[in-house]
Enzyme design. Structure first.
Site, mmCIF file in Angstrom:
data_model
loop_
_atom_site.group_PDB
_atom_site.id
_atom_site.type_symbol
_atom_site.label_atom_id
_atom_site.label_comp_id
_atom_site.label_asym_id
_atom_site.label_seq_id
_atom_site.Cartn_x
_atom_site.Cartn_y
_atom_site.Cartn_z
ATOM 1 N N ASN A 1 -4.719 8.800 1.198
ATOM 2 C CA ASN A 1 -5.333 8.311 2.428
ATOM 3 C C ASN A 1 -5.739 9.445 3.363
ATOM 4 O OD1 ASN A 1 -5.468 5.598 2.017
ATOM 5 N ND2 ASN A 1 -3.705 5.055 3.280
ATOM 6 N N ASP B 1 0.816 -1.207 0.000
ATOM 7 C CA ASP B 1 0.000 0.000 0.000
ATOM 8 C C ASP B 1 0.855 1.265 0.000
ATOM 9 O OD1 ASP B 1 -2.442 -1.294 -0.095
ATOM 10 O OD2 ASP B 1 -2.587 -1.479 2.084
ATOM 11 N N TYR C 1 -5.201 4.802 8.797
ATOM 12 C CA TYR C 1 -4.922 5.395 10.110
ATOM 13 C C TYR C 1 -6.226 5.788 10.810
ATOM 14 C CZ TYR C 1 -2.099 8.238 13.399
ATOM 15 O OH TYR C 1 -1.481 8.762 14.502
ATOM 16 N N THR C 2 -7.192 6.260 10.038
ATOM 17 C CA THR C 2 -8.459 6.710 10.615
ATOM 18 C C THR C 2 -9.175 5.600 11.366
ATOM 19 O OG1 THR C 2 -8.784 8.456 8.980
ATOM 20 C CG2 THR C 2 -10.743 7.607 10.044
ATOM 21 N N VAL C 3 -9.265 4.428 10.772
ATOM 22 C CA VAL C 3 -9.992 3.344 11.444
ATOM 23 C C VAL C 3 -9.245 2.891 12.696
ATOM 24 C CG1 VAL C 3 -9.012 1.307 10.271
ATOM 25 C CG2 VAL C 3 -11.404 1.306 10.957
ATOM 26 N N THR D 1 -10.090 3.391 5.962
ATOM 27 C CA THR D 1 -9.714 2.059 6.439
ATOM 28 C C THR D 1 -8.226 1.986 6.781
ATOM 29 O OG1 THR D 1 -9.513 1.397 4.103
ATOM 30 C CG2 THR D 1 -11.559 0.820 5.249
#
EC number: 2.7.1.23
Length: 307
Positions: free
Chosen positions: A149, A67, A194-196, A192
């Protein structure tokens, strides 16, 4: 798709992705395709050289890695609208990449691309710039930073953990002040990532929206928020006496932010283009597999579905 000039970027320091890059380069060159090849990693950014040295339009970028390698390609190539074929070779989670299983017969992949047997997925991106003073000042003091992202504002220090105090405006209106480890401003694609991990919402990547998620806030009332894609999110560092506040793009350091400055984050004017080879691509299947959703411990059969 024509394959006259192609970028091949492989994960820096990974022998498997490098060997596959060399194999693919030989195959494409045998098809009279000019190949621009090099490593991509935290200390290696080949894209400015590729773009500057290209003598004709670049038809595609083949990105072999995980990724992080795909994110770097998106940040550097989206503005030129170059489609990206990202393949998980030497990567880990692989949220943004095609499975190696659909790529390992690479000669067939070139045939499929030449016959237009693929899909294009367009993903929203963010851009950020630093300004002095309030929102009436529209003269930036930094370059534009792009992210697929997330844009993150949080401090960095070599010798201790720093608590940040940040004020957030949305479209010029003060919304809240946050005390904690920082703020994540994310795209649906980044929801999906760092946020999650920071307990933010998962947003379908087919949507256009911006999420703002506090990182470990020192108030139970500080909650994530989902905004329309046209919103402008402005972040001000407050009480930063040691000048540690940083702007991060997809986990890569962008620049420092001083007190009196603000960061404006908004939707970028273009989107990243990813090539999809899987005929049965499903966003929900990706969530189930990559996040290892198990559901209830006891599984019940749904006998009503076939009635």
């Amino acid at each position: 798709m024509q394959l006259n000039q192609v970028i091949i970027a492989h994960k820096a320091g990974d022998s498997l992705s490098k060997s596959w890059a060399e194999k693919c380069a030989r195959q494409l060159e045998s098809r009279n395709c000019r190949v621009l090849m090099g490593p991509s990693g935290p200390q290696d950014n080949p894209y400015p050289v590729f773009l500057a040295s290209s003598t004709q339009p670049i038809d595609m970028a083949l990105v072999l890695g995980g990724d992080g390698t795909a994110l770097s390609a998106a940040r550097n190539l989206a503005a030129d609208r170059i489609p990206i074929l990202a393949v998980n070779v030497g990567g880990n989670l692989g949220f943004l990449t095609e499975s190696f299983d659909v790529f390992k017969d690479s000669e067939k992949v070139w045939d499929r691309l030449a016959s237009d047997l693929y899909a294009i997925q367009r993903r929203m991106m963010l851009q950020a710039q630093v300004f002095e003073g309030n929102s009436s000042n529209l003269d930036p003091v930094s370059d534009r930073f792009f992210a697929l992202n997330e844009i993150c504002v949080k401090p960095a220090s070599a010798d201790r953990m720093i608590t940040s105090i940040l004020e957030m405006e949305i479209d010029g209106e003060v919304v809240d002040q946050y005390q904690g480890d920082g703020l994540i401003i994310a795209t649906p694609t980044g929801s999906t990532a760092y946020t999650v991990a920071a307990n933010g919402p998962i947003v379908h990547d087919g949507m256009q929206a911006i999420t703002v998620t506090p990182i470990c806030p020192m108030s139970l009332s500080s909650r994530p928020i989902v905004l329309p894609a046209g919103s402008v999110v402005s972040i001000w560092p407050l009480a930063d006496y040691e000048l540690n506040t940083k702007l991060w793009t997809d986990s890569v350091l962008g620049t420092s932010i001083w007190p009196g400055q603000r960061v404006d984050v908004r939707m970028a004017e273009y989107r990243a283009k990813f090539i999809i080879l899987r005929e049965n691509y499903s966003y929900y299947q990706t969530l189930r597999e990559k996040l290892q959703w198990a559901g209830a411990r006891i599984r019940y059969s749904n006998n009503h579905r076939d009635n």
